[in-house]
Design a protein around this motif. Structure first.
Motif, mmCIF file in Angstrom:
data_model
loop_
_atom_site.group_PDB
_atom_site.id
_atom_site.type_symbol
_atom_site.label_atom_id
_atom_site.label_comp_id
_atom_site.label_asym_id
_atom_site.label_seq_id
_atom_site.Cartn_x
_atom_site.Cartn_y
_atom_site.Cartn_z
ATOM 1 N N THR A 14 -6.234 -0.197 -9.252
ATOM 2 C CA THR A 14 -6.089 -1.459 -8.512
ATOM 3 C C THR A 14 -7.398 -2.240 -8.364
ATOM 4 O O THR A 14 -7.381 -3.451 -8.177
ATOM 5 N N ILE A 16 -9.343 -1.930 -5.802
ATOM 6 C CA ILE A 16 -9.571 -2.207 -4.381
ATOM 7 C C ILE A 16 -10.914 -1.647 -3.916
ATOM 8 O O ILE A 16 -11.696 -2.328 -3.252
ATOM 9 N N PHE A 41 -6.698 -2.507 -13.617
ATOM 10 C CA PHE A 41 -5.825 -1.832 -14.589
ATOM 11 C C PHE A 41 -6.392 -1.804 -16.006
ATOM 12 O O PHE A 41 -5.666 -1.924 -16.985
ATOM 13 N N ALA A 117 0.804 5.914 -4.277
ATOM 14 C CA ALA A 117 1.698 6.462 -3.260
ATOM 15 C C ALA A 117 1.764 7.981 -3.398
ATOM 16 O O ALA A 117 2.590 8.633 -2.783
ATOM 17 N N TYR A 123 0.835 7.954 2.895
ATOM 18 C CA TYR A 123 1.357 6.654 2.494
ATOM 19 C C TYR A 123 2.579 6.261 3.341
ATOM 20 O O TYR A 123 2.636 5.161 3.872
ATOM 21 N N VAL A 130 3.776 0.087 9.588
ATOM 22 C CA VAL A 130 3.973 -1.351 9.351
ATOM 23 C C VAL A 130 5.363 -1.759 9.829
ATOM 24 O O VAL A 130 5.524 -2.757 10.539
ATOM 25 N N ARG B 157 15.380 -4.414 2.157
ATOM 26 C CA ARG B 157 14.611 -3.167 2.224
ATOM 27 C C ARG B 157 14.052 -2.709 0.877
ATOM 28 O O ARG B 157 13.883 -1.504 0.656
ATOM 29 N N THR B 161 8.624 -7.360 2.537
ATOM 30 C CA THR B 161 7.789 -7.770 3.686
ATOM 31 C C THR B 161 6.418 -7.099 3.698
ATOM 32 O O THR B 161 5.399 -7.797 3.770
ATOM 33 N N PRO B 162 6.324 -5.757 3.626
ATOM 34 C CA PRO B 162 4.983 -5.161 3.619
ATOM 35 C C PRO B 162 4.131 -5.660 2.463
ATOM 36 O O PRO B 162 2.925 -5.879 2.631
ATOM 37 N N ARG B 210 16.224 6.057 -3.208
ATOM 38 C CA ARG B 210 15.166 5.672 -2.279
ATOM 39 C C ARG B 210 15.671 4.578 -1.316
ATOM 40 O O ARG B 210 15.430 4.632 -0.114
ATOM 41 N N ARG B 254 5.505 2.958 -7.019
ATOM 42 C CA ARG B 254 4.191 2.339 -6.823
ATOM 43 C C ARG B 254 3.927 2.077 -5.353
ATOM 44 O O ARG B 254 4.835 1.756 -4.597
ATOM 45 N N SER B 255 2.661 2.177 -4.957
ATOM 46 C CA SER B 255 2.294 1.845 -3.583
ATOM 47 C C SER B 255 2.231 0.328 -3.429
ATOM 48 O O SER B 255 2.170 -0.414 -4.420
ATOM 49 N N ILE B 256 2.223 -0.122 -2.190
ATOM 50 C CA ILE B 256 2.087 -1.551 -1.903
ATOM 51 C C ILE B 256 0.789 -2.099 -2.490
ATOM 52 O O ILE B 256 0.747 -3.214 -3.007
ATOM 53 N N GLU B 257 -0.280 -1.307 -2.410
ATOM 54 C CA GLU B 257 -1.564 -1.730 -2.964
ATOM 55 C C GLU B 257 -1.454 -1.934 -4.465
ATOM 56 O O GLU B 257 -2.008 -2.892 -5.016
ATOM 57 N N GLU B 258 -0.766 -1.008 -5.132
ATOM 58 C CA GLU B 258 -0.616 -1.124 -6.583
ATOM 59 C C GLU B 258 0.223 -2.349 -6.954
ATOM 60 O O GLU B 258 -0.146 -3.129 -7.837
#
Lengths: 272, 272
Positions: A14, A16, A41, A117, A123, A130, B157, B161-162, B210, B254-258
């Motif tokens: 990422t 970050i 990436f 994640a 995570y 949140v 969902r 939003t996050p 999920r 994937r994470s939110i950051e990714e």
């Protein structure tokens, strides 16, 4: 103003970490002009070659040696970046070597470990936080206050919502927020809803000028945004929070990150 | 499991940079057990002495040399930390020296430059973006879509939003989000509200398993959370997004950051 120097953030994931590191360091040289480009990436050697080409071109165009902040887990990838002759500051190259020696074991050299994640528990804790903070925003879901790590209080538009969300996102803390309104002030005592949670309460305040400016963006020329209203509400809120012994922070002079770090520290010290 | 080694994050300000750096590096040694303690706002020499004492005590208690990730702008403060003999990895000590040489000018050595509100424009841009993303959450404030950098779409969902909030907070991007609902699917075409903004649309999806798990937390044993419902909605949403040519990312792997970093890159490449 000096001529503009190119800065690249190059990462195999990422970016970050490299981005935050680069920002911290560039801020220490405010007199310089930097043009920053992020290349996240960069996870194949072909992409590394492309990045190296971009760096060389920027050097040629500006005549100034570019700065490169990178987090590359692969040695071959780092060698390609090094070959550009640009000033490469790679977090992993420098610190991983030191840590390997100290810990007596090799690093795994897997990319994207910290922002993926893959560390499921941490995570999901953050995502849950949140969701909690969104659900318990602005006086909603008060039945969940038992679960809250913190409950922020303050007048409307004092910075409660962004702070709650930042703390949830960054630290995985469940942060509710509850607005102090003119109706509360008339009763001259802490609202009954939040009274049982006194230990979790933290106040936010700001200058009347700043509050009026923020409220004016929302509702220009309104009673709500008027300087008199802002001043009166802030005075009453400050008095109410002081009487209840709630620690208060000023959001007009501090960033959300600063407020969040201070509030988090107050939790640790308070023996959460 | 190895015995636990103490890790300290020491900073004269929020500690955000040191914390993220430390996390990135520790993740490269997953076989080790670390106990991390954050010591932010260590901004007087007295506080540095206290931190040094904590570090020495931890060393004595565990018998293992502690690791210290630090961002200290003051040379005297760094010298005190160094005197503990712990393994100090200071971002500024290492990189500032290199940069000073390259740029031919000294660093300002002012603490908290990167996470304060002192860089007014960039900071307020981020706060504005957070307020925008909150206002334009879940199909609200569609009249503001003209101002949006991105509009996330997906079933209820799916992580919209996050992700919107993270992108606003981290990158200062204005990210709206619009839910795709069963009513939309019946009409078999992209909702009229979002159709004019096709270039800004990005889809989020996830596995039915999920989604059903996430929805079940909210409304256990509901039709809404049932696997059949989730599967049907996801199939229809995927089909709708594919037909409209909307790029789609999977939030179950994937994470939110990714996701945020990928989406941001798509903006840069698209020539925002």
């Amino acid at each position: 103003m000096n001529p503009t120097r190119s800065v690249f953030i190059v990462s195999d994931h990422t970016g970050i970490t490299a981005e935050i590191l680069g920002k911290s360091l560039l801020c220490q040289f405010p007199g310089e002009a930097f043009a920053t480009e992020s290349l996240p990436f960069v996870d194949t050697l072909d992409k590394v070659e492309d990045a190296a080409k971009r760096i060389r071109e920027a050097w040629q165009a500006s005549g100034m040696r570019p700065l490169v902040f990178s987090t590359m887990t692969d040695d071959d990838a780092r060698a390609i970046l090094d070959s550009t002759g640009a000033m490469i500051m790679d977090v992993f190259a420098h610190f991983i070597g030191l840590m390997t020696k100290e810990l007596g074991r090799p690093a795994i050299h897997l990319k994207g470990q910290s922002h993926s994640a893959s560390n499921e528990t941490a995570y999901h804790e953050r995502i849950d936080a949140v969701n909690f903070s969104l659900a318990a925003d602005d006086g909603l879901a008060t039945q969940k206050y038992e679960q809250a790590d913190l409950i922020l209080v303050g007048v409307s538009r004092s910075g409660k919502t962004p702070t709650s969300l930042y703390m949830a996102m960054q630290y995985g803390l469940k942060v509710a927020n509850y607005p102090l309104t003119p109706e509360n002030f008339e009763k001259h005592s802490l609202p009954a809803t939040i009274r049982p949670y006194k230990r979790k309460l933290r106040g936010l305040t700001l200058t009347p000028e700043r509050l009026s400016a923020i409220r004016s963006e929302r509702r220009p020329n309104s009673e709500y945004a008027a300087m008199d209203t802002c001043k009166r509400e802030l005075d009453l809120a400050t008095q109410m929070m002081a009487e209840a012994g709630i620690p208060v922070l000023d959001s007009s002079t501090r960033s959300i990150e600063e407020i969040s770090a201070i509030l988090r520290q107050s939790l640790v010290k308070g023996g959460r």
